[in-house]
Design a protein around this motif. Structure first.
Motif, mmCIF file in Angstrom:
data_model
loop_
_atom_site.group_PDB
_atom_site.id
_atom_site.type_symbol
_atom_site.label_atom_id
_atom_site.label_comp_id
_atom_site.label_asym_id
_atom_site.label_seq_id
_atom_site.Cartn_x
_atom_site.Cartn_y
_atom_site.Cartn_z
ATOM 1 N N SER A 28 4.669 -8.207 -3.178
ATOM 2 C CA SER A 28 4.466 -6.819 -3.588
ATOM 3 C C SER A 28 5.640 -6.359 -4.438
ATOM 4 C CB SER A 28 4.357 -5.908 -2.352
ATOM 5 O OG SER A 28 4.260 -4.553 -2.739
ATOM 6 N N THR A 29 5.401 -5.340 -5.250
ATOM 7 C CA THR A 29 6.475 -4.717 -6.015
ATOM 8 C C THR A 29 7.365 -3.859 -5.118
ATOM 9 O OG1 THR A 29 5.034 -2.851 -6.564
ATOM 10 C CG2 THR A 29 5.142 -4.650 -8.173
ATOM 11 N N ASP A 30 6.870 -3.469 -3.965
ATOM 12 C CA ASP A 30 7.640 -2.680 -2.991
ATOM 13 C C ASP A 30 8.376 -3.651 -2.062
ATOM 14 O OD1 ASP A 30 7.450 -1.568 0.030
ATOM 15 O OD2 ASP A 30 7.842 0.088 -1.355
ATOM 16 N N ASP A 86 6.719 -6.186 0.470
ATOM 17 C CA ASP A 86 6.835 -7.603 0.127
ATOM 18 C C ASP A 86 7.175 -8.421 1.367
ATOM 19 O OD1 ASP A 86 6.972 -9.681 -2.105
ATOM 20 O OD2 ASP A 86 8.929 -9.945 -1.133
ATOM 21 N N LYS A 92 -1.363 1.716 2.161
ATOM 22 C CA LYS A 92 -1.086 0.803 1.051
ATOM 23 C C LYS A 92 -0.843 -0.615 1.547
ATOM 24 C CE LYS A 92 0.734 4.047 -2.315
ATOM 25 N NZ LYS A 92 1.864 4.381 -3.204
ATOM 26 N N THR A 93 -0.019 -0.751 2.573
ATOM 27 C CA THR A 93 0.280 -2.101 3.074
ATOM 28 C C THR A 93 -0.942 -2.720 3.723
ATOM 29 O OG1 THR A 93 2.631 -1.652 3.239
ATOM 30 C CG2 THR A 93 1.782 -3.426 4.630
ATOM 31 N N LYS A 139 9.836 -3.533 0.948
ATOM 32 C CA LYS A 139 9.458 -3.611 2.363
ATOM 33 C C LYS A 139 8.044 -4.185 2.509
ATOM 34 C CE LYS A 139 9.693 -1.476 6.819
ATOM 35 N NZ LYS A 139 10.158 -0.399 7.647
ATOM 36 N N ASP A 179 0.844 -4.781 -8.795
ATOM 37 C CA ASP A 179 1.047 -4.971 -7.359
ATOM 38 C C ASP A 179 -0.134 -5.718 -6.747
ATOM 39 O OD1 ASP A 179 2.825 -4.685 -5.166
ATOM 40 O OD2 ASP A 179 1.627 -3.034 -4.389
#
Length: 184
Positions: free
Chosen positions: A106-108, A112, A61-62, A110, A97
């Motif tokens: 990002s919505t996450d 982000d 994802k990242t 970490k 996202d």
């Protein structure tokens, strides 16, 4: 229209065909980018090796988020379309996202931190401040992971350069297409 031909797998040099077949197995198609660079089997192998090796510590994802951000920074429509599709379809990234990813967020939480750092690296071509490095470390990234963030960003720059230079035609698979907002 592409500036150079995009060969089929059978038209590609024999040395490139096994690599193209692997992409066909994984994705069900051979993306135009890989088909185009297959004309240089050495370039294709180098790109495929980098693609398969880099950023494992970051997670899929990242990695996709970094590719979306870098494509936006570099004005690469082909990569923006491909990686937003792959991010959504294969990695479950939401439209919200992906939209944030384009500007290095990002919505996450970490992710982000990783994207904020990668965005600064991309925008400044690596001329970051000590505070930028300390912020990504404070978010829980090890030195090895910070290296992976920079490596993934650099790899994305390479693919952006190829696609911008040769005007790679968008694959029909990668729908819907996002439009680059930034001036390259």
């Amino acid at each position: 229209m592409a500036r150079i031909a995009i060969p089929t797998k059978d038209e590609a040099p024999a040395k490139a065909q096994p690599i193209l077949e692997n992409y066909n197995k994984v994705l069900g198609t051979i993306p135009n980018f890989f088909a185009m660079i297959s004309q240089s089997p050495d370039a294709l192998k180098a790109i495929a090796d980098m693609h398969g090796t880099l950023g494992k510590s970051l997670g899929h994802k990242t990695r996709e988020r970094i590719h979306v951000m870098t494509a936006e920074v570099n004005g690469c429509s082909y990569c923006l379309t491909a990686h937003s599709y792959l991010g959504a379809k294969l990695n479950g990234l939401t439209a919200e996202d992906l939209e944030l990813n384009r500007s290095g967020h990002s919505t996450d939480p970490k992710a982000d931190a990783a994207l904020t750092f990668a965005y600064k690296v991309a925008q400044s071509r690596g001329h970051i401040e000590d505070a930028d490095f300390e912020a990504v470390r404070a978010a829980g990234f090890s030195d090895a992971e910070v290296i992976d963030i920079v490596a993934e960003t650099a790899f994305s720059f390479i693919t952006n350069l190829f696609n911008n230079t040769f005007g790679t035609e968008r694959d029909d698979l990668f729908q819907p297409a996002l439009t680059v907002r930034s001036a390259a």
